[in-house]
Write a protein that holds these residues in place. Sequence first.
Motif, short mmCIF file in Angstrom:
data_model
loop_
_atom_site.label_atom_id
_atom_site.label_comp_id
_atom_site.label_asym_id
_atom_site.label_seq_id
_atom_site.Cartn_x
_atom_site.Cartn_y
_atom_site.Cartn_z
N LEU A 43 0.82 -1.21 0.00
CA LEU A 43 0.00 0.00 0.00
C LEU A 43 0.86 1.26 0.00
CD1 LEU A 43 -2.88 -1.02 2.44
CD2 LEU A 43 -3.02 -0.74 -0.04
N ARG A 44 1.95 1.24 0.75
CA ARG A 44 2.86 2.39 0.77
C ARG A 44 3.49 2.59 -0.61
NH1 ARG A 44 4.52 7.07 3.59
NH2 ARG A 44 6.70 7.47 3.05
N PHE A 45 3.95 1.50 -1.22
CA PHE A 45 4.56 1.54 -2.55
C PHE A 45 3.58 2.13 -3.57
CE2 PHE A 45 5.92 -1.49 -6.22
CZ PHE A 45 6.54 -0.45 -6.90
N ILE A 46 2.35 1.64 -3.55
CA ILE A 46 1.34 2.12 -4.51
C ILE A 46 0.96 3.57 -4.22
CG2 ILE A 46 -1.05 1.82 -5.26
CD1 ILE A 46 0.94 -0.10 -6.52
N GLN A 47 0.89 3.92 -2.95
CA GLN A 47 0.54 5.30 -2.61
C GLN A 47 1.58 6.27 -3.15
OE1 GLN A 47 -2.46 6.23 -1.16
NE2 GLN A 47 -1.73 8.21 -1.97
N ARG A 48 2.84 5.87 -3.13
CA ARG A 48 3.88 6.72 -3.69
C ARG A 48 3.64 6.93 -5.19
NH1 ARG A 48 8.81 7.57 -1.36
NH2 ARG A 48 8.88 9.13 -3.04
N ARG A 49 3.21 5.88 -5.88
CA ARG A 49 2.95 6.00 -7.32
C ARG A 49 1.71 6.86 -7.58
NH1 ARG A 49 4.37 0.27 -10.24
NH2 ARG A 49 3.67 1.52 -12.02
N VAL A 50 0.70 6.72 -6.75
CA VAL A 50 -0.50 7.55 -6.90
C VAL A 50 -0.16 9.01 -6.61
CG1 VAL A 50 -2.77 8.03 -5.90
CG2 VAL A 50 -2.12 5.67 -6.45
N ASP A 51 0.63 9.24 -5.60
CA ASP A 51 1.02 10.61 -5.26
C ASP A 51 1.80 11.27 -6.41
OD1 ASP A 51 -0.17 10.32 -2.80
OD2 ASP A 51 1.72 9.97 -1.71
N ALA A 52 2.45 10.43 -7.23
CA ALA A 52 3.22 10.94 -8.36
C ALA A 52 2.36 11.12 -9.61
CB ALA A 52 4.39 10.00 -8.66
N GLY A 53 1.06 10.81 -9.52
CA GLY A 53 0.16 11.09 -10.63
C GLY A 53 -0.51 9.91 -11.27
N GLU A 54 -0.20 8.69 -10.84
CA GLU A 54 -0.87 7.52 -11.40
C GLU A 54 -2.25 7.34 -10.76
OE1 GLU A 54 1.58 3.95 -11.90
OE2 GLU A 54 3.33 5.12 -11.30
N ARG A 55 -3.12 6.60 -11.47
CA ARG A 55 -4.45 6.28 -10.96
C ARG A 55 -4.62 4.78 -10.83
NH1 ARG A 55 -7.76 6.41 -14.49
NH2 ARG A 55 -6.47 6.89 -16.31
N ILE A 56 -5.40 4.33 -9.86
CA ILE A 56 -5.75 2.92 -9.74
C ILE A 56 -6.82 2.60 -10.78
CG2 ILE A 56 -6.64 1.11 -8.25
CD1 ILE A 56 -3.93 2.17 -7.36
N VAL A 57 -6.56 1.62 -11.64
CA VAL A 57 -7.52 1.27 -12.70
C VAL A 57 -8.02 -0.16 -12.57
CG1 VAL A 57 -6.58 2.94 -14.32
CG2 VAL A 57 -5.67 0.61 -14.31
N GLY A 58 -7.52 -0.91 -11.59
CA GLY A 58 -7.99 -2.28 -11.43
C GLY A 58 -7.12 -3.05 -10.45
N LYS A 59 -7.28 -4.35 -10.51
CA LYS A 59 -6.58 -5.25 -9.60
C LYS A 59 -6.04 -6.44 -10.40
CE LYS A 59 -8.53 -2.96 -6.06
NZ LYS A 59 -9.35 -2.02 -6.84
N LYS A 60 -5.06 -7.10 -9.85
CA LYS A 60 -4.57 -8.34 -10.45
C LYS A 60 -4.48 -9.42 -9.40
CE LYS A 60 -0.55 -9.83 -10.54
NZ LYS A 60 0.81 -10.29 -10.91
N ILE A 61 -4.72 -10.64 -9.85
CA ILE A 61 -4.55 -11.81 -9.01
C ILE A 61 -3.31 -12.53 -9.50
CG2 ILE A 61 -5.64 -13.91 -8.15
CD1 ILE A 61 -8.31 -12.64 -9.30
N GLY A 62 -2.46 -12.90 -8.59
CA GLY A 62 -1.22 -13.56 -8.97
C GLY A 62 -1.08 -14.93 -8.35
N VAL A 63 -0.17 -15.70 -8.92
CA VAL A 63 0.22 -17.01 -8.40
C VAL A 63 -1.00 -17.92 -8.25
CG1 VAL A 63 1.85 -18.11 -6.82
CG2 VAL A 63 1.85 -15.64 -7.01
N THR A 64 -1.77 -18.04 -9.32
CA THR A 64 -2.97 -18.86 -9.27
C THR A 64 -2.80 -20.22 -9.91
OG1 THR A 64 -3.71 -17.79 -11.30
CG2 THR A 64 -4.56 -16.90 -9.24
#
Length: 265
Positions: A43-64
Amino acid sequence: MNQQKIDQYGDELYQAFLDRKTITPFTEREPDITLEDAYKIQLRFIQRRVDAGERIVGKKIGVTSKPVQDFLGVFQPDFGQLTSSMVYQEGDVIDLGGLIQPKAEAELAFVLKEDLQGPGVTAMDVIRATEYVAPCFEIVDSRIRDWKILIQDTVADNASCGVYVIGSCKADPRDVDITMAGMVLEKNGELFSTGVGAAVQGSPANAVAWLANTLGELGIPFKAGEVILSGSQSNLVPVVDGDELVCTVGGIGSCSVRFAGRSAV
């Protein structure tokens, strides 16, 4: 893990993302790191990216799927956030120069027409809330050195998200048996691997329902218009300059992607 360390590690991942460099696995430095710690770092990593101007557009599921679990030595699903800077259109050439140690995987993307929030979401609820499904490629990329990851490492690293491209072929999931639909992956015109929807938690819709319920417990909904990447149906594919991949899903169609440049590792 205290908040100071969570922020420190999230910031370290963000800097590694910017610098295209790898870092030492968290599980080597923090043997007692928990999944809860790892998601807080994410969440901290993503918040840094959002603070830099990116937007959340979805989710991914991994290791399935089993091939990916076997390759990574990780044996439970995880999830990450998709941001606006990760999106490529079919026909675009993916610049490997922006990635560190990329590998491609073929899967099915769900694009939602309705909000969806767990707990209690079923696979049928997912189908009803989906506008369309489409074949896609996710180009996973790890900020963790040499892909030496345990589940806590990949979770902290936003489920090893890199970039993704969704094919232009679309289908209503009510009209296609996404569980039994076969997938063929070709690399540079030659067969690389085959898969089937059932390899992903019994059905890609099951994987999406799992994530809806997992996030629902955290108070996080799926939103109409979001993209949900349901998890790989293929082996991981190393990619280099000049490679071209095509995945074809029975009853839906194909997605293709080309690569140019040189990754950092």
